[in-house]
Design a protein around this motif. Structure first.
Motif, PDB file in Angstrom:
ATOM      1  N   GLY A  65       0.827  -1.209   0.000  1.00  0.00           N
ATOM      2  CA  GLY A  65       0.000   0.000   0.000  1.00  0.00           C
ATOM      3  C   GLY A  65       0.857   1.253   0.000  1.00  0.00           C
ATOM      4  O   GLY A  65       0.560   2.218  -0.702  1.00  0.00           O
ATOM      5  N   ALA A  66       1.926   1.251   0.771  1.00  0.00           N
ATOM      6  CA  ALA A  66       2.817   2.408   0.821  1.00  0.00           C
ATOM      7  C   ALA A  66       3.558   2.589  -0.501  1.00  0.00           C
ATOM      8  O   ALA A  66       3.647   3.702  -1.019  1.00  0.00           O
ATOM      9  CB  ALA A  66       3.817   2.264   1.969  1.00  0.00           C
ATOM     10  N   SER A  67       4.079   1.502  -1.051  1.00  0.00           N
ATOM     11  CA  SER A  67       4.814   1.617  -2.313  1.00  0.00           C
ATOM     12  C   SER A  67       3.877   1.964  -3.466  1.00  0.00           C
ATOM     13  O   SER A  67       4.237   2.748  -4.344  1.00  0.00           O
ATOM     14  CB  SER A  67       5.608   0.345  -2.611  1.00  0.00           C
ATOM     15  OG  SER A  67       4.774  -0.774  -2.640  1.00  0.00           O
ATOM     16  N   ASP A  68       2.663   1.414  -3.459  1.00  0.00           N
ATOM     17  CA  ASP A  68       1.687   1.768  -4.496  1.00  0.00           C
ATOM     18  C   ASP A  68       1.291   3.231  -4.402  1.00  0.00           C
ATOM     19  O   ASP A  68       1.144   3.915  -5.418  1.00  0.00           O
ATOM     20  CB  ASP A  68       0.442   0.889  -4.400  1.00  0.00           C
ATOM     21  CG  ASP A  68       0.685  -0.546  -4.809  1.00  0.00           C
ATOM     22  OD1 ASP A  68       1.755  -0.843  -5.377  1.00  0.00           O
ATOM     23  OD2 ASP A  68      -0.207  -1.381  -4.540  1.00  0.00           O
ATOM     24  N   GLN A  69       1.127   3.715  -3.167  1.00  0.00           N
ATOM     25  CA  GLN A  69       0.744   5.119  -2.992  1.00  0.00           C
ATOM     26  C   GLN A  69       1.851   6.035  -3.488  1.00  0.00           C
ATOM     27  O   GLN A  69       1.589   7.035  -4.166  1.00  0.00           O
ATOM     28  CB  GLN A  69       0.440   5.418  -1.522  1.00  0.00           C
ATOM     29  CG  GLN A  69      -0.025   6.841  -1.285  1.00  0.00           C
ATOM     30  CD  GLN A  69      -1.298   7.144  -2.023  1.00  0.00           C
ATOM     31  OE1 GLN A  69      -2.354   6.636  -1.672  1.00  0.00           O
ATOM     32  NE2 GLN A  69      -1.225   7.963  -3.058  1.00  0.00           N
ATOM     33  N   LEU A  70       3.084   5.717  -3.180  1.00  0.00           N
ATOM     34  CA  LEU A  70       4.201   6.524  -3.663  1.00  0.00           C
ATOM     35  C   LEU A  70       4.238   6.531  -5.183  1.00  0.00           C
ATOM     36  O   LEU A  70       4.419   7.589  -5.802  1.00  0.00           O
ATOM     37  CB  LEU A  70       5.525   6.025  -3.098  1.00  0.00           C
ATOM     38  CG  LEU A  70       6.756   6.760  -3.610  1.00  0.00           C
ATOM     39  CD1 LEU A  70       6.666   8.264  -3.317  1.00  0.00           C
ATOM     40  CD2 LEU A  70       8.011   6.163  -3.019  1.00  0.00           C
ATOM     41  N   ALA A  71       4.053   5.381  -5.797  1.00  0.00           N
ATOM     42  CA  ALA A  71       4.054   5.311  -7.262  1.00  0.00           C
ATOM     43  C   ALA A  71       2.955   6.187  -7.849  1.00  0.00           C
ATOM     44  O   ALA A  71       3.167   6.884  -8.844  1.00  0.00           O
ATOM     45  CB  ALA A  71       3.889   3.871  -7.724  1.00  0.00           C
ATOM     46  N   GLN A  72       1.808   6.197  -7.217  1.00  0.00           N
ATOM     47  CA  GLN A  72       0.700   7.028  -7.697  1.00  0.00           C
ATOM     48  C   GLN A  72       1.035   8.515  -7.548  1.00  0.00           C
ATOM     49  O   GLN A  72       0.773   9.312  -8.451  1.00  0.00           O
ATOM     50  CB  GLN A  72      -0.573   6.689  -6.941  1.00  0.00           C
ATOM     51  CG  GLN A  72      -1.794   7.400  -7.466  1.00  0.00           C
ATOM     52  CD  GLN A  72      -3.053   6.978  -6.738  1.00  0.00           C
ATOM     53  OE1 GLN A  72      -3.040   6.805  -5.521  1.00  0.00           O
ATOM     54  NE2 GLN A  72      -4.130   6.822  -7.484  1.00  0.00           N
ATOM     55  N   ILE A  73       1.626   8.897  -6.432  1.00  0.00           N
ATOM     56  CA  ILE A  73       2.034  10.292  -6.226  1.00  0.00           C
ATOM     57  C   ILE A  73       3.059  10.690  -7.287  1.00  0.00           C
ATOM     58  O   ILE A  73       2.956  11.762  -7.889  1.00  0.00           O
ATOM     59  CB  ILE A  73       2.600  10.494  -4.801  1.00  0.00           C
ATOM     60  CG1 ILE A  73       1.448  10.446  -3.778  1.00  0.00           C
ATOM     61  CG2 ILE A  73       3.385  11.798  -4.696  1.00  0.00           C
ATOM     62  CD1 ILE A  73       1.906  10.389  -2.336  1.00  0.00           C
ATOM     63  N   GLU A  74       4.032   9.835  -7.526  1.00  0.00           N
ATOM     64  CA  GLU A  74       5.067  10.148  -8.522  1.00  0.00           C
ATOM     65  C   GLU A  74       4.480  10.268  -9.926  1.00  0.00           C
ATOM     66  O   GLU A  74       4.865  11.172 -10.683  1.00  0.00           O
ATOM     67  CB  GLU A  74       6.173   9.102  -8.471  1.00  0.00           C
ATOM     68  CG  GLU A  74       6.987   9.188  -7.195  1.00  0.00           C
ATOM     69  CD  GLU A  74       7.997   8.066  -7.026  1.00  0.00           C
ATOM     70  OE1 GLU A  74       8.995   8.296  -6.323  1.00  0.00           O
ATOM     71  OE2 GLU A  74       7.788   6.970  -7.585  1.00  0.00           O
ATOM     72  N   ARG A  75       3.558   9.384 -10.291  1.00  0.00           N
ATOM     73  CA  ARG A  75       2.908   9.467 -11.613  1.00  0.00           C
ATOM     74  C   ARG A  75       2.103  10.756 -11.754  1.00  0.00           C
ATOM     75  O   ARG A  75       2.127  11.414 -12.791  1.00  0.00           O
ATOM     76  CB  ARG A  75       1.985   8.267 -11.839  1.00  0.00           C
ATOM     77  CG  ARG A  75       2.676   7.002 -12.247  1.00  0.00           C
ATOM     78  CD  ARG A  75       1.704   5.938 -12.728  1.00  0.00           C
ATOM     79  NE  ARG A  75       0.604   5.688 -11.806  1.00  0.00           N
ATOM     80  CZ  ARG A  75       0.632   4.803 -10.803  1.00  0.00           C
ATOM     81  NH1 ARG A  75       1.721   4.092 -10.596  1.00  0.00           N
ATOM     82  NH2 ARG A  75      -0.416   4.623 -10.034  1.00  0.00           N
ATOM     83  N   THR A  76       1.387  11.122 -10.713  1.00  0.00           N
ATOM     84  CA  THR A  76       0.577  12.337 -10.753  1.00  0.00           C
ATOM     85  C   THR A  76       1.471  13.569 -10.825  1.00  0.00           C
ATOM     86  O   THR A  76       1.189  14.508 -11.576  1.00  0.00           O
ATOM     87  CB  THR A  76      -0.348  12.419  -9.528  1.00  0.00           C
ATOM     88  OG1 THR A  76      -1.168  11.244  -9.487  1.00  0.00           O
ATOM     89  CG2 THR A  76      -1.241  13.640  -9.588  1.00  0.00           C
ATOM     90  N   ALA A  77       2.555  13.579 -10.086  1.00  0.00           N
ATOM     91  CA  ALA A  77       3.460  14.733 -10.064  1.00  0.00           C
ATOM     92  C   ALA A  77       4.057  15.007 -11.435  1.00  0.00           C
ATOM     93  O   ALA A  77       4.291  16.172 -11.782  1.00  0.00           O
ATOM     94  CB  ALA A  77       4.561  14.509  -9.035  1.00  0.00           C
ATOM     95  N   VAL A  78       4.292  13.970 -12.220  1.00  0.00           N
ATOM     96  CA  VAL A  78       4.862  14.144 -13.558  1.00  0.00           C
ATOM     97  C   VAL A  78       3.974  15.060 -14.408  1.00  0.00           C
ATOM     98  O   VAL A  78       4.469  15.871 -15.192  1.00  0.00           O
ATOM     99  CB  VAL A  78       5.059  12.769 -14.242  1.00  0.00           C
ATOM    100  CG1 VAL A  78       5.355  12.907 -15.724  1.00  0.00           C
ATOM    101  CG2 VAL A  78       6.169  12.006 -13.553  1.00  0.00           C
ATOM    102  N   VAL A  79       2.675  14.970 -14.227  1.00  0.00           N
ATOM    103  CA  VAL A  79       1.724  15.788 -14.988  1.00  0.00           C
ATOM    104  C   VAL A  79       1.965  17.277 -14.754  1.00  0.00           C
ATOM    105  O   VAL A  79       1.804  18.093 -15.657  1.00  0.00           O
ATOM    106  CB  VAL A  79       0.275  15.418 -14.604  1.00  0.00           C
ATOM    107  CG1 VAL A  79      -0.733  16.336 -15.263  1.00  0.00           C
ATOM    108  CG2 VAL A  79      -0.008  13.963 -14.945  1.00  0.00           C
TER     109      VAL A  79
END
Length: 101
Positions: A65-79
């Motif tokens: 859950g923590a690693s998935d959440q970080l990946a989602q934050i990183e993907r969103t930040a790229v935008v």
């Protein structure tokens, strides 16, 4: 472990509920505070990394859950990465039971 949710508002006003398996996120993010995009991502990376390590220490495995959440934050930040002065606001920190921190 005490779970916590942190609600963030991205530069375009979109809000997102984020998950951490540990309250360590409170050491890195403050409700009501605005962060430069890169600072927010780095703080999230650090907090969620520590949270994942705490889960591993306690249960013997990393928290997906923590690693998935970080990946989602990183993907969103790229935008938003190309936008000058992009900021992210932490709107709230909330316990798993819904009570505010």
């Amino acid at each position: 472990m005490p779970e916590i949710y942190f609600h963030v508002r991205w530069p375009d006003g979109v809000t997102q509920r984020c998950y951490s398996p540990s309250t360590v996120v409170e050491d890195y993010l403050v409700a009501g505070r605005e962060y430069e995009l890169t600072d927010f991502v780095e703080r999230s990376r650090t907090a969620l990394g520590i949270a994942g390590e705490r889960v591993k220490e306690k249960f013997g495995f990393y928290c997906t859950g923590a690693s998935d959440q970080l990946a989602q934050i990183e993907r969103t930040a790229v935008v938003y990465a190309a936008a000058d002065g992009a900021k992210v606001t932490v709107e709230s920190l909330v316990n798993a039971d819904g009570s505010r921190r």
